[in-house]
Design an enzyme around this catalytic site. Structure first.
Site, short mmCIF file in Angstrom:
data_model
loop_
_atom_site.label_atom_id
_atom_site.label_comp_id
_atom_site.label_asym_id
_atom_site.label_seq_id
_atom_site.Cartn_x
_atom_site.Cartn_y
_atom_site.Cartn_z
N ASN A 34 0.85 -1.19 0.00
CA ASN A 34 0.00 0.00 0.00
C ASN A 34 0.89 1.25 0.00
O ASN A 34 1.96 1.28 0.59
CB ASN A 34 -1.01 0.00 1.16
N GLU A 85 0.38 5.23 0.61
CA GLU A 85 -0.54 6.28 1.06
C GLU A 85 -0.05 7.66 0.64
O GLU A 85 1.03 7.80 0.05
CB GLU A 85 -0.71 6.17 2.58
N CYS A 108 -4.11 0.67 -2.40
CA CYS A 108 -3.92 -0.60 -1.67
C CYS A 108 -2.83 -1.45 -2.32
O CYS A 108 -2.53 -1.32 -3.52
CB CYS A 108 -5.22 -1.40 -1.67
N GLU A 152 -2.94 -4.56 -3.14
CA GLU A 152 -3.45 -5.43 -4.20
C GLU A 152 -3.44 -4.71 -5.55
O GLU A 152 -3.04 -5.28 -6.58
CB GLU A 152 -4.89 -5.87 -3.88
N CYS A 194 -10.36 -4.79 0.06
CA CYS A 194 -11.48 -3.84 0.05
C CYS A 194 -12.32 -4.05 -1.22
O CYS A 194 -11.90 -4.73 -2.17
CB CYS A 194 -10.98 -2.41 0.15
#
Ligand code: THU
Length: 152
Positions: free
Chosen positions: A62, A64, A73, A75, A106
């Site tokens: 991830n 940010e 994220c 993934e 998510c």
């Protein structure tokens, strides 16, 4: 080279669920990717490792941002790395976090995964290394995908 640390070419047979050593490698790559997580705001590191149909592994973490909504994220980082290097067919993804429970992707990531098929496997791991495996179809039932655009 920086990229070589996260991208390997293991001797994975080109079909079916990874097992034994190839699966352990995929799980290992997800844990390694977690170490690179850039998550100063959530302090919730996540790593993902994506196994292509050809047996290559692309990992991601991830990432940010101070503008919180721009965070991505693990993934999706892994998927974007694979796609941008010409891989669109996937067999499995492993996801790792520091949680004492199984990490689950998510909704946005499920939809992005689904873009590339509903019949591949996602390994949801706990921090202790145990995992459960779910088909994409289970993670996102009744999904909307590229095929649906052709139904009008
Ligand atoms: N996160 C992931 O990267 N993958 C998941 O499966 C769940 C959540 C990230 C997004 C954000 O950077 C942090 O974890 C907290 O939500």
């Amino acid at each position: 080279m920086e990229g070589d640390r996260q991208r390997t070419t293991p001797p994975v047979p080109p079909q079916g669920q990874p097992q034994g050593e190839p699966l352990q490698l995929l799980l290992h790559c997800s844990r390694e990717a977690k170490k690179c997580a850039y998550c100063p705001y959530s302090r919730f590191p996540v790593g993902a490792a994506l196994l292509t149909a050809g047996g290559e592994i692309f990992s991601g973490c991830n990432v940010e941002n101070a503008c919180y909504s721009l965070g991505v994220c693990a993934e999706r980082t892994a998927i974007q790395k694979a796609i941008s290097e010409g891989h669109t067919s996937f067999r499995a993804m492993a996801i790792a976090s520091d949680m004492g429970d199984f990490i689950t992707p998510c909704g946005a990531c499920r939809q992005v995964m689904r873009e590339f098929g509903t019949d591949w496997d996602v390994y949801l791991t706990k921090a202790d290394g145990t995992y459960i495996v779910k088909r994409l179809e289970e993670l996102l039932p009744l999904s909307f995908g590229p095929e649906d655009l052709k139904k009008v």
